[in-house]
Write an enzyme that holds these catalytic residues in place. Structure first.
Site, PDB file in Angstrom:
ATOM      1  N   CYS A   1      10.608 108.902 -10.988  1.00 55.20           N
ATOM      2  CA  CYS A   1      10.674 108.132 -12.165  1.00 55.20           C
ATOM      3  C   CYS A   1      12.333 108.033 -12.453  1.00 55.20           C
ATOM      4  O   CYS A   1      12.859 109.104 -12.948  1.00 55.20           O
ATOM      5  CB  CYS A   1       9.923 108.638 -13.464  1.00 55.20           C
ATOM      6  SG  CYS A   1      10.162 107.783 -14.966  1.00 55.20           S
TER       7      CYS A   1
ATOM      8  N   CYS B   1      12.920 109.591 -15.680  1.00 53.81           N
ATOM      9  CA  CYS B   1      12.981 111.214 -15.810  1.00 53.81           C
ATOM     10  C   CYS B   1      14.067 111.489 -15.255  1.00 53.81           C
ATOM     11  O   CYS B   1      14.831 112.532 -15.644  1.00 53.81           O
ATOM     12  CB  CYS B   1      11.768 111.612 -15.163  1.00 53.81           C
ATOM     13  SG  CYS B   1      10.308 111.175 -15.890  1.00 53.81           S
TER      14      CYS B   1
ATOM     15  N   TRP C   1       7.088  98.587  -4.349  1.00 53.08           N
ATOM     16  CA  TRP C   1       7.587  97.222  -4.654  1.00 53.08           C
ATOM     17  C   TRP C   1       7.394  96.797  -3.206  1.00 53.08           C
ATOM     18  O   TRP C   1       6.849  95.623  -3.077  1.00 53.08           O
ATOM     19  CB  TRP C   1       9.135  97.245  -4.848  1.00 53.08           C
ATOM     20  CG  TRP C   1       9.808  97.447  -6.109  1.00 53.08           C
ATOM     21  CD1 TRP C   1      10.377  98.445  -6.731  1.00 53.08           C
ATOM     22  CD2 TRP C   1       9.719  96.334  -7.093  1.00 53.08           C
ATOM     23  NE1 TRP C   1      10.528  97.832  -8.052  1.00 53.08           N
ATOM     24  CE2 TRP C   1      10.311  96.748  -8.237  1.00 53.08           C
ATOM     25  CE3 TRP C   1       9.068  94.908  -6.865  1.00 53.08           C
ATOM     26  CZ2 TRP C   1      10.419  95.753  -9.323  1.00 53.08           C
ATOM     27  CZ3 TRP C   1       9.128  94.097  -8.195  1.00 53.08           C
ATOM     28  CH2 TRP C   1       9.952  94.489  -9.287  1.00 53.08           C
TER      29      TRP C   1
ATOM     30  N   ASP D   1       9.511 103.448 -19.107  1.00 55.81           N
ATOM     31  CA  ASP D   1      10.793 102.558 -19.246  1.00 55.81           C
ATOM     32  C   ASP D   1      10.553 101.373 -18.252  1.00 55.81           C
ATOM     33  O   ASP D   1      10.814 100.238 -18.500  1.00 55.81           O
ATOM     34  CB  ASP D   1      12.013 103.342 -19.124  1.00 55.81           C
ATOM     35  CG  ASP D   1      13.432 102.461 -19.289  1.00 55.81           C
ATOM     36  OD1 ASP D   1      13.397 101.935 -20.323  1.00 55.81           O
ATOM     37  OD2 ASP D   1      14.055 102.505 -18.413  1.00 55.81           O
TER      38      ASP D   1
ATOM     39  N   HIS E   1      10.077  96.995 -18.743  1.00 57.08           N
ATOM     40  CA  HIS E   1      10.961  96.146 -18.176  1.00 57.08           C
ATOM     41  C   HIS E   1      10.063  95.199 -17.427  1.00 57.08           C
ATOM     42  O   HIS E   1      10.194  93.806 -17.505  1.00 57.08           O
ATOM     43  CB  HIS E   1      11.983  96.670 -17.505  1.00 57.08           C
ATOM     44  CG  HIS E   1      13.215  97.376 -18.236  1.00 57.08           C
ATOM     45  ND1 HIS E   1      14.179  96.813 -18.874  1.00 57.08           N
ATOM     46  CD2 HIS E   1      13.485  98.797 -18.522  1.00 57.08           C
ATOM     47  CE1 HIS E   1      14.844  97.209 -19.381  1.00 57.08           C
ATOM     48  NE2 HIS E   1      14.439  98.510 -19.270  1.00 57.08           N
TER      49      HIS E   1
ATOM     50  N   SER F   1      12.223  88.796  -9.678  1.00 53.89           N
ATOM     51  CA  SER F   1      12.036  90.278 -10.509  1.00 53.89           C
ATOM     52  C   SER F   1      12.504  91.271  -9.876  1.00 53.89           C
ATOM     53  O   SER F   1      13.191  92.549 -10.379  1.00 53.89           O
ATOM     54  CB  SER F   1      10.624  90.422 -10.971  1.00 53.89           C
ATOM     55  OG  SER F   1      10.021  89.274 -11.518  1.00 53.89           O
ATOM     56  N   HIS F   2      12.316  91.723  -8.638  1.00 57.76           N
ATOM     57  CA  HIS F   2      12.693  92.716  -7.713  1.00 57.76           C
ATOM     58  C   HIS F   2      14.280  92.779  -7.726  1.00 57.76           C
ATOM     59  O   HIS F   2      14.820  93.957  -8.150  1.00 57.76           O
ATOM     60  CB  HIS F   2      12.318  92.677  -6.345  1.00 57.76           C
ATOM     61  CG  HIS F   2      12.441  94.141  -5.671  1.00 57.76           C
ATOM     62  ND1 HIS F   2      11.855  94.322  -4.523  1.00 57.76           N
ATOM     63  CD2 HIS F   2      13.065  95.254  -6.143  1.00 57.76           C
ATOM     64  CE1 HIS F   2      12.118  95.643  -4.113  1.00 57.76           C
ATOM     65  NE2 HIS F   2      12.882  96.213  -4.965  1.00 57.76           N
ATOM     66  N   ASN F   3      14.925  91.579  -7.798  1.00 58.19           N
ATOM     67  CA  ASN F   3      16.474  91.656  -7.889  1.00 58.19           C
ATOM     68  C   ASN F   3      16.946  91.889  -9.150  1.00 58.19           C
ATOM     69  O   ASN F   3      18.036  92.403  -9.189  1.00 58.19           O
ATOM     70  CB  ASN F   3      16.859  90.408  -7.191  1.00 58.19           C
ATOM     71  CG  ASN F   3      17.073  90.372  -5.720  1.00 58.19           C
ATOM     72  OD1 ASN F   3      17.161  91.152  -4.889  1.00 58.19           O
ATOM     73  ND2 ASN F   3      16.839  89.087  -5.078  1.00 58.19           N
TER      74      ASN F   3
ATOM     75  N   ASN G   1      16.731  95.500  -9.499  1.00 57.66           N
ATOM     76  CA  ASN G   1      17.978  96.026  -8.641  1.00 57.66           C
ATOM     77  C   ASN G   1      19.268  96.003  -9.388  1.00 57.66           C
ATOM     78  O   ASN G   1      20.483  96.882  -9.325  1.00 57.66           O
ATOM     79  CB  ASN G   1      18.205  95.493  -7.293  1.00 57.66           C
ATOM     80  CG  ASN G   1      17.143  96.066  -6.290  1.00 57.66           C
ATOM     81  OD1 ASN G   1      16.552  96.980  -6.472  1.00 57.66           O
ATOM     82  ND2 ASN G   1      16.663  95.176  -5.222  1.00 57.66           N
TER      83      ASN G   1
ATOM     84  N   LYS H   1      21.585  99.816  -4.630  1.00 55.62           N
ATOM     85  CA  LYS H   1      20.731  98.724  -5.035  1.00 55.62           C
ATOM     86  C   LYS H   1      21.559  97.242  -4.853  1.00 55.62           C
ATOM     87  O   LYS H   1      22.494  97.215  -5.563  1.00 55.62           O
ATOM     88  CB  LYS H   1      20.032  99.141  -6.428  1.00 55.62           C
ATOM     89  CG  LYS H   1      19.080 100.194  -6.310  1.00 55.62           C
ATOM     90  CD  LYS H   1      18.522 100.147  -7.572  1.00 55.62           C
ATOM     91  CE  LYS H   1      17.290 101.162  -7.577  1.00 55.62           C
ATOM     92  NZ  LYS H   1      16.268 101.330  -6.584  1.00 55.62           N
TER      93      LYS H   1
END
Length: 665
Positions: A64, A67, A404, A445, A449, A474-476, A479, A494
């Site tokens: 995480c 974390c 992902w 968290d 998002h 969304s993945h970008n 990143n 990233k």
């Protein structure tokens, strides 16, 4: 539905098997050199339950990102309150480790990081107080408030954190070993007095109390916080004045006692063998990472394994909404997972069973049931190993990367299968993913998002190809948000995917003052090709992968296949049966010994020894095995039968005579 307690022994067996099966995917965020006590399933009970000190424990997940960002804060808090350990200790337990599944499930941990305060002498049923505060100052104050509240239930060695009511009380508390008696004057809402008292709790020759405004006026003290040294003659000496920080108060007290170390050494509460095991690990160890780009079947199967056997199973109870979300996601996973037929068959079996569940579901029942579906024809390997998603250190990448990747393969495979269907809902896969993230994904968290981005799915996704592109965007965005984050692997920065090296045509050449732009049709074709089923690299095909041999042959890391685990499970069941058999044999021996003792307890009559229990008239047997009572009853029954026969004979004989006399001659 049967009670969960009925399945607990079975759950323990499955849990033991899983503990052997899962190799530790991460090494944890804390080391023995930190002031945080590393808790595990093995050392949790002896260190936390029924002990004189309270606990503040962080339940975290090594993969995480939230974390990882919080770990330095937790370490600093533990160091700051190190002197409080005789009253309250700071610990942490890694819920991403399969070995800690039972503990995290018992405390119903659903998001990370989660903190819990547990009082002294707590039992295994004590859930404590849960909170999610992460500011160091507020964390420290939370600990002070908690200890103050439960101080009445602490041990006699706990310092008194309540304000002093009169000066006489402090001398009533003073003992022979108290060489120094001090008093901190402060306002009612101040924490400095209690914090310094806890700082000095390990120094048994110092008695320190706090006093509030009424007592300050009596002494003529007009500024606070301030520290005074008292003596039995009523004299007092100022050691620190207004504006002094907590550290200066503590230093002033240490100076008057000569700066000696505490008389009682406070242990860190960790199990010795666990600490030694962690010390053997090299924190700077760099994992060997494959440089071959692509989607690896091992990563996908590891993700599904962790998802089903850890992230879902850790929930103590799943309500109806969670079960519904799980049903929806399992349907999508079973239909569009681009894996082996054995794994897909296993997922379909879980989905079919889950369709019959119409009520809340416990993590114990879930884990017990999905393990029962493992057969030679349908199975999911327990092995968790990362190849394409491996990080430079165990705490980097791993499961989030795999998740992902899994989501991308689901959207792409759904497009390939359903693109000609006019009735197919283009948002169904994304809705299932969002439902899973909302109810089961551990990083709070990250969940917030993702759900924030998913709010506009209905407006942004009208066609099936837009589902693939929405997840890519969304993945970008994720990143971009995390590229400078503490949780990012420095060896795997990233970047926007796909990079220019992977797909040069995907990038439109921007002007000098413009941001990066994309050639969307080319990007879409790249995604369909990159995440397609026929491009997934299987373990057997990974001849270039540095870790492929480990995946197949590394038995030293508990990488057993499903059949070995099944045999191990049978072995464990045999052990339980053997224990039960031994227990019954022991009970029979006890009964036999008891009978023998009873048999030997006799009375002597002349030359004969007769068992006292057999002396009574009722139990004396004849040579034919009948007692005198039995023979007596037989005689009585014989006489009764004889009388009845005579009566019947007399009755019919008389009637016959009368009948004969009436006949004409």
């Amino acid at each position: 539905m049967p009670n969960d307690d009925m399945f607990f022994p079975y759950f323990i067996i499955v849990y033991i098997v899983a503990s052997f099966s899962f190799s530790s995917a991460v090494a944890g965020l804390y080391s023995p050199s930190d002031d945080v006590v590393i808790l595990t399933d093995e050392n949790f009970a002896p260190n936390v339950f029924d002990v004189k000190n309270a606990w503040i424990i962080e339940f975290y997940n090594s993969w995480c990102g939230h974390c990882k960002r919080f770990a330095p804060v937790w370490k600093s808090v533990a160091t700051d309150v190190k002197g409080w350990q005789s009253v309250i200790k700071v610990g942490a337990i890694d819920c991403s480790s399969s070995g800690n599944l039972r503990i995290c499930s018992n405390y119903n941990i659903k998001g990370y990081p989660t903190m819990r305060l547990l009082p002294s002498y707590s039992s295994k049923n004590e859930t404590g107080e849960e909170f999610h505060e992460q500011d160091p100052k507020k964390l420290r104050e939370k600990m002070v408030d908690f200890v103050t509240e439960i101080s009445g239930f602490g041990t006699g060695n706990w310092p008194n954190l309540l304000p002093l009511e009169s000066l006489e009380h402090i001398w009533g508390e003073a003992k022979d070993h108290h060489k120094h008696v001090a008093l901190i004057f402060e306002e009612e809402d101040s924490y400095i007095g209690r914090e310094v008292i806890l700082d000095m709790s390990g120094y048994k020759d110092v008695l320190l109390r706090r006093a509030l405004k009424p007592l300050m006026i009596k002494f003529g003290i007009n500024y606070f916080p301030s520290l005074y040294l008292l003596d039995s003659n009523g004299m007092y000496q100022q050691l620190a004045e207004k504006g002094t920080r907590r550290e200066q108060f503590k230093d002033a007290l240490l100076i008057i006692r000569g700066g000696q170390d505490p008389e009682e050494e406070v242990d860190k509460g960790g199990s010795d063998h666990v600490v030694e095991e962690l010390l053997d690990k090299d924190d700077g160890e760099q994992l060997q990472v494959t440089t071959r780009l692509g989607v690896y079947m091992q990563d996908l199967e590891s993700t599904v394994t962790y998802l089903l056997r850890q992230e879902v199973a850790i929930h103590r109870n799943m309500n109806e909404d969670s079960v519904t979300a799980l049903k929806t996601f399992l349907l999508v996973l079973a239909k569009y997972f681009p894996g082996r037929e054995e794994v897909k068959g296993y997922l379909w079996r879980i989905h079919t069973w889950l369709g019959t569940v119409n009520e809340e579901l416990s993590g114990q029942n879930w884990l017990r049931k999905i393990e029962s579906f493992q057969t030679q024809e349908t199975y999911l390997p327990d092995r968790i190993k990362w190849i394409g998603c491996a990080g430079s250190k165990p705490e980097f990448r791993g499961y989030p990367c795999g998740l992902w990747t899994l989501f991308h393969t689901l959207t792409v495979n759904a497009y390939r299968i359903e693109k000609s269907s006019e009735k197919f809902n283009p948002r169904s896969v994304l809705d299932a993913i969002a439902g899973y993230i909302k109810h089961f994904f551990g990083c709070s968290d990250c969940t917030q998002h993702f759900l924030k981005m998913a709010k506009n799915i209905d407006n942004e996704v009208k066609y099936l190809n837009e589902s693939v592109l929405w997840l890519w965007r969304s993945h970008n965005l994720a990143n971009e948000r995390l590229k400078t984050d503490f949780s990012t692997d420095p060896h795997h920065p990233k970047v926007q995917f796909p990079s220019e090296e992977m797909c040069k045509q995907c990038h439109s050449v921007p002007a000098a003052d413009q941001k990066l732009d994309w050639n969307i049709p080319v990007v879409f074709n790249f995604l369909i090709d990159f995440f397609s089923k026929d491009k997934i690299i299987s373990i057997e095909d990974d001849s270039d992968g540095a870790n492929s041999d480990d995946l197949v042959n590394d038995k030293n890391k508990n990488n057993m296949d499903w059949w070995e685990r099944k045999q191990r499970k049978k072995d464990i069941e045999k052990i339980w049966d053997l224990r039960e058999s031994k227990k019954k044999t022991k009970q029979q021996k006890v009964k036999s010994v008891s009978y023998q003792k009873n048999k030997n307890r006799v009375k002597v009559y002349g030359k004969y020894e007769m068992n006292e229990s057999l002396v009574s008239e009722e139990n004396i047997k004849t040579s034919f095995g009948f007692s005198h009572i039995d023979l007596g009853m037989c005689v009585v029954f014989y006489i009764m039968c004889t009388v009845i026969v005579f009566i019947l004979y007399y009755h019919f004989a008389v009637r016959r005579c009368r009948f004969s006399s009436k006949l004409p001659r």
